[in-house]
Every structure is written in C-alpha cells, then in structure tokens.
Design a protein around this motif. Structure first.
Motif, PDB file in Angstrom:
ATOM      1  N   LYS A  85      31.829  86.269  93.198  1.00 15.07           N
ATOM      2  CA  LYS A  85      31.956  85.792  91.818  1.00 15.07           C
ATOM      3  C   LYS A  85      33.124  86.464  91.109  1.00 15.07           C
ATOM      4  O   LYS A  85      33.913  85.811  90.417  1.00 15.07           O
ATOM      5  CB  LYS A  85      30.661  86.069  91.050  1.00 15.07           C
ATOM      6  N   ASN A  87      35.756  87.733  92.456  1.00 17.87           N
ATOM      7  CA  ASN A  87      37.006  87.246  93.020  1.00 17.87           C
ATOM      8  C   ASN A  87      37.343  85.846  92.513  1.00 17.87           C
ATOM      9  O   ASN A  87      38.518  85.527  92.260  1.00 17.87           O
ATOM     10  CB  ASN A  87      36.942  87.238  94.546  1.00 17.87           C
ATOM     11  N   TYR A  88      36.324  84.990  92.377  1.00 16.21           N
ATOM     12  CA  TYR A  88      36.563  83.655  91.832  1.00 16.21           C
ATOM     13  C   TYR A  88      37.147  83.741  90.417  1.00 16.21           C
ATOM     14  O   TYR A  88      38.094  83.015  90.069  1.00 16.21           O
ATOM     15  CB  TYR A  88      35.256  82.852  91.796  1.00 16.21           C
ATOM     16  N   LYS A  89      36.591  84.638  89.613  1.00 14.49           N
ATOM     17  CA  LYS A  89      37.092  84.806  88.243  1.00 14.49           C
ATOM     18  C   LYS A  89      38.506  85.366  88.249  1.00 14.49           C
ATOM     19  O   LYS A  89      39.347  84.969  87.434  1.00 14.49           O
ATOM     20  CB  LYS A  89      36.150  85.711  87.457  1.00 14.49           C
ATOM     21  N   LYS A  93      39.308  80.527  89.337  1.00 14.85           N
ATOM     22  CA  LYS A  93      38.698  79.346  89.945  1.00 14.85           C
ATOM     23  C   LYS A  93      37.247  79.260  89.485  1.00 14.85           C
ATOM     24  O   LYS A  93      36.614  80.286  89.212  1.00 14.85           O
ATOM     25  CB  LYS A  93      38.763  79.451  91.474  1.00 14.85           C
ATOM     26  N   VAL A  95      33.304  79.248  89.401  1.00 10.29           N
ATOM     27  CA  VAL A  95      32.296  79.856  90.263  1.00 10.29           C
ATOM     28  C   VAL A  95      31.339  78.778  90.753  1.00 10.29           C
ATOM     29  O   VAL A  95      30.831  77.990  89.939  1.00 10.29           O
ATOM     30  CB  VAL A  95      31.522  80.962  89.508  1.00 10.29           C
ATOM     31  N   TRP A  99      25.562  78.168  96.364  1.00 13.65           N
ATOM     32  CA  TRP A  99      26.265  79.059  97.281  1.00 13.65           C
ATOM     33  C   TRP A  99      26.042  78.627  98.722  1.00 13.65           C
ATOM     34  O   TRP A  99      24.989  78.856  99.320  1.00 13.65           O
ATOM     35  CB  TRP A  99      25.818  80.503  97.086  1.00 13.65           C
ATOM     36  N   ALA A 103      31.471  78.191 100.360  1.00 16.46           N
ATOM     37  CA  ALA A 103      31.740  78.701  99.016  1.00 16.46           C
ATOM     38  C   ALA A 103      31.907  80.212  99.043  1.00 16.46           C
ATOM     39  O   ALA A 103      32.733  80.774  98.310  1.00 16.46           O
ATOM     40  CB  ALA A 103      30.610  78.307  98.084  1.00 16.46           C
ATOM     41  N   GLY A 107      35.410  82.672  98.153  1.00 18.28           N
ATOM     42  CA  GLY A 107      35.435  83.728  97.148  1.00 18.28           C
ATOM     43  C   GLY A 107      36.106  84.999  97.610  1.00 18.28           C
ATOM     44  O   GLY A 107      36.045  86.018  96.903  1.00 18.28           O
TER      45      GLY A 107
END
Length: 575
Positions: A85, A87-89, A93, A95, A99, A103, A107
């Motif tokens: 999460k 890393n996505y932020k 990108k 979230v 999952w 996905a 991440g």
C-alpha cells in the motif's frame, strides 16, 4: 493515610507490576518453544533463517502468479499488504480494493524489493522477540542451563608485549586483572549474574545463564586486548580498492584471510572496514590500507562516553587517555593533521576519523549511529586486557539440577503455598483470605521487581522468595492478633482495625528492618549465589510490608466502613 490515597497507590503498583511482568508473561506464556529457539539463537542464525523464509515466500508467490495471477492473496502473505500500500501511494497509483497476487506484485518496484520486505518481516519479528527475551525474567544455570566458556591466557603474546619472559605468578596476576575487567564488561552488556572464576593459573571459566547465544559471549569478549589506533594511507587505499575490483580472485587466501597485495610496501597492511548490518552483525564494507605500526595501544584508555555533536546532531564517542597515552597521541596527531586515523579492534577497522589538530587527552570520534556509538563506547571502556585471551572451549550446558529436580521443587513450592492458604483460612476465617490475597500480590510484586531489574532467578533466589512469603504471613499474623486483642477490649470493628494496624506498625517495621539490614550486608559481601538470595530477600521484605500495611489495610477498611453492628470475621470462634 486516607483510604482513597491507599487505593490510588495500590492501583499504581498493580499497573507497574503489569508493565514489568508483561515481557515475562508474554515470553514464557505466549511464545511457542520453536520460536523461542529461533529468537534466542545467534544473529547469524536469525539472518540465515529470515533470508530462507523470505526466499520460500517469494518462490511460493511466484508460483501462484504463474498459475493464476488473479488468485486471491492467501492470508499467510497478508503481512506484505502494508508495504505494498505504501509503495502504491509512493508511485501515485490507486491502491487495489481486492488483493490478488498480481496486485501484490504490482505494489513492489522489483523482485528484490519484494524479497527485502519479506526478509524485513521475519527479521523484525525475531529480533523483537530476542529483545523481549532479554527483558523477561531469566533463569540461572542451575534451573535452565546456559553457556560455559573456558578462556585461556595467551602467554606468548603477553611475553612479546612485555619484551621479556613471564613467571607463572605474573601470568596469574594478569589473568586476575582480566577477570575484573570481564566482570565490568559483562555487567555493562547486561549479562545477568555470571559466574567468573580463575581455573588453574592461566584460565578463566565463565558460566552465563540463559540461551546458548554466541553473540552474548562475543559482545563482552570483543576487543580482547587488541584495540589499537593506526594511521590510514589514503592513496594506497584507493589503489587497493581498484586492485581488488579488477582482481576479485586475489582478495582472499585459500584459508579465507585477506590477501596482502605485492605492491604494498613494508609497514603497510590491507584491512577490512566493518559496519553493523540490520542484524547487528559485522559486515565487510570496504578495504583500507593502514600502518602496521601501532600509533596508540588501547591500554591507555581511561574512560569512554557517548554524546551528541552540538552542530550536526550526530552521535559521537568521547574518550579520555592517561598521561602517557595523551603524550603519545598528541605526538601522533600533531604530525598527521588532515590525515585519517583508524580504530582497529581484533584486526578489523571499526571507525575512522580525520585528524584536524593535535589532540592530547580528550578525544572525540564520530561516523556511526547511536547504537554503534554506544556499543563502541562500551568496548573502549573495557577493551584493553592485561593479557590476551583465547576461547579454549565454548559449549551449552544443561540445568545442573535436572528437569526432574526442578519439577519437584516447583511442586514443593505449590504445595507449601496451598498449605499456607488453607492454614490461614482455617485459623482466621474470612480474614485469612485477605492475608492470602496479600500473599499472592506479594509474589506478583516480587516477580515484577526481579523482572524489571533483569535479575536472574536461581535456586538460592527461589529460597529467598519462599522465606519471604513465610515472613509475609507472619506480618499478617501479628496484625490480626493485635486486632483481636482490640476487639476483646470491647472496641468496634472500625476502631479495632485502626488500632490493630497502628499498634502493630512498629513491631512489623522492627522485625523487617533488622532482616533487611542482614540482606543488604549479604548482597554486598556475599558470593554470586548468596547475592541472589539476599537480593530476593530484600525485595520480598519491602513488598511484604507494603502488602500488609497497604493492601490488607485497604481491604479491611473497605469491609468494615459500612458494617457497624456486624461482626468482622477474623476468627472461627464466637466473640
């Protein structure tokens, strides 16, 4: 003291007991035995296990994504969601709401990043449990076993340092000084209640209670007399680095030692610069060339402390030299201004600093984090041994009493407590239950204090605990008999309780003060095992007085305040 004040104090003590006992209860009651064995292993073992588990998880995830990338992420890999999460932020990108294994892979930046997150999870868990075990109440060698290390004096190195032969008496005297330094070193590293004694004329036997963790031994044997300050040759260091990179097969000898290149002139040595990794293990960072000649020997150090640089805010280590060492160091630093000085321990360069001016007695070095600075300061304080030591043998030992003997001892303690509880209830009716409650609370307080100060529980400590419990009951007996006497005089329950506690106060204090004086004398003058008994006895005396005069008093006050006209059950006899 008012009832409300006593209640507040008792509640605060309960909270403190819970806080200090939590590590012990969690370690012995909430951690599986298999996990304990992993957590109490060496840092090298933890590192290997963490990397192995990370590799296993990564392979399993790759197999899942290869079969079906839309497979829902199994719960056993849920620990990776938080990092994914984040890393996505960071990648800006969205979230995922569901999952899947695809996905999860999305991440992370790459496969190495995913592996590092897996390893970090296992590393954090095990190192956290390792820290928890250090806070828990420890058992001595006689109850749980531990580690036995036999150290032998390096007489040849001692004679070479002296420049002449040494007699057996001189060797023994130097070994005794080593024992004094080792005791200080072990105390500063927090190893509880070790047994250190001279064996023969040139050997030292160390018994450390607890899990057989080599790191605990290496931590207080580190810097075993080979602490040295040497100058660094910067130009040759650059040449050495380029040579090793161009010739990787020429870095190590067949035995694994660092190979000395032919281009290094006489008086120059290639050495490794080591830093602590995330497991606290020394890892080779780079290579440096140092002078073979020792600029200053670590035996001239008098003290070492840590502080923070007022300008940069980075941790620094400050140490003081004796007068001879100060003169030597001033001459060394004055002639090598703007050059680099290395701190070398056991052939490893552990720190380097640029000399800006001539330094005499007060020295400051930096270039490491707070934990490394504190560790280096401890090593510097206790680094120089009069005679170097080598590990002759190192082995784990079992409990000297044996499991059956320990089990029998625990049964005896439980049976004794049960008989005391029944006797107090049988003689003092409901009031006996008050004494029993105070007795159990006394046990909790004692264990929490022992845990808070990281004492080691040995057989002698258990003896002190049992003796204290008997004395705690005696205190309640004195108070109860005084209350009964007051009731015979025709006083009300409230007046009898108040007078009973007031008049019994000095009798209780006199009896316990004389005992605690004896315990303090034993703790100062006794041997290691006697100190364990004395410390437990002293703690128990203080806690028993508290439970009798605060806890029992509070319960009696609560019981009789609104019961005027009713009888206080302090005996089975009719009044």
């Amino acid at each position: 003291m008012k009832k409300r004040s006593r209640l507040v104090i008792v509640l605060l003590v309960i909270l403190m007991c819970g806080f200090f006992l939590y590590p012990t209860l969690k370690w012995y009651g909430g951690v599986p035995q298999s996990t304990k064995e992993l957590a109490t292993g060496s840092n090298v073992q933890i590192k290997e296990y963490s990397r192995g588990q990370a590799s296993r998880d990564l392979r399993a995830l790759k197999e899942l994504v290869a079969k079906d990338s839309l497979t829902i992420l199994p719960d056993e890999y849920g620990y990776l969601k938080e990092q994914a999460k984040a890393n996505y932020k960071a990648m800006k990108k969205p979230v995922p709401k569901t999952w899947t294994v695809a996905a999860l892979f999305g991440g992370f930046y790459n496969e190495q990043d995913l592996f590092d997150s897996c390893e970090q999870y296992y590393r954090t868990e095990l190192l956290g449990l390792k820290a928890l075990s250090a806070k828990a109440l420890q058992l001595g060698l006689d109850l749980r076993g531990g580690m036995s290390i036999l150290l032998e004096a390096d007489v040849k190195a001692f004679e070479a340092k002296k420049g002449s032969s040494a007699t057996a008496a001189q060797v023994t005297a130097a070994v005794k000084q080593d024992i004094e330094i080792l005791e200080k070193r072990i105390d500063q590293f927090g190893v509880s209640e070790p047994v250190i004694r001279l064996q023969g004329t040139d050997q030292i036997l160390i018994e450390v209670p607890g899990a057989a963790d080599p790191e605990r031994v290496n931590s207080f044997l580190r810097g075993k007399g080979s602490l040295e300050f040497k100058m660094v040759d910067t130009a040759l260091t650059t040449q050495l680095d380029a040579y090793y990179k161009a010739n990787p097969s020429e870095v190590y000898t067949d035995s694994g030692a660092l190979k000395q290149p032919d281009f290094l002139p006489a008086g120059k040595l290639a050495a490794g610069y080591y830093v602590s990794d995330s497991y606290g293990i020394d890892e080779l960072d780079r290579f440096v060339v140092i002078e073979e000649e020792v600029g200053l020997d670590g035996s001239h150090l008098e003290s070492a402390t840590t502080s923070t640089d007022g300008i940069t805010g980075r941790p620094v280590v400050n140490f003081q030299l004796d007068s001879v060492g100060g003169d030597v160091f001033y001459k060394l630093t004055s002639t090598h201004v703007n050059e680099t000085l290395a701190v070398v321990m056991d052939g490893k360069v552990k720190a380097m600093a640029t000399i800006t001016q001539g330094i005499r007695n007060s020295v400051q070095i930096s270039g490491f984090n707070a934990a490394e600075a504190n560790d280096l300061a401890i090593v510097l304080r206790t680094a120089a041994l009069p005679i170097e030591l080598t590990v002759s043998s190192q082995q784990a030992v079992g409990a000297t009493l044996g499991e059956d003997a320990v089990a029998a001892g625990l049964k005896a303690i439980a049976l004794g407590l049960l008989l005391v509880v029944l006797l107090m209830f049988g003689y003092y009716h409901v009031s006996g239950l008050v004494a029993n409650l105070a007795l159990l609370f006394n046990v909790v307080i004692m264990l929490s204090v022992l845990s808070a100060f990281n004492f080691t529980l040995t057989l002698t400590s258990v003896a002190g605990l049992i003796l204290t419990l008997g004395m705690a009951v005696d205190t309640n007996v004195i108070i109860f008999e005084r209350i009964k006497e007051e009731r015979r005089l025709g006083k009300s329950d409230i007046a009898s309780v108040r007078a009973g506690f007031d008049k019994a106060f000095w009798t209780v204090m006199d009896a316990n003060i004389t005992t605690i004086i004896a315990a303090l004398v034993l703790s100062q003058l006794g041997s290691s095992s006697v100190k364990g008994f004395a410390n437990t006895l002293a703690i128990g005396i203080v806690s028993s007085v508290f439970t009798a005069l605060f806890v029992s008093h509070l319960i009696f006050d609560a019981a009789v305040t609104d019961r005027e006209g009713k009888k206080l059950h302090i005996s089975w006899r009719k009044n």
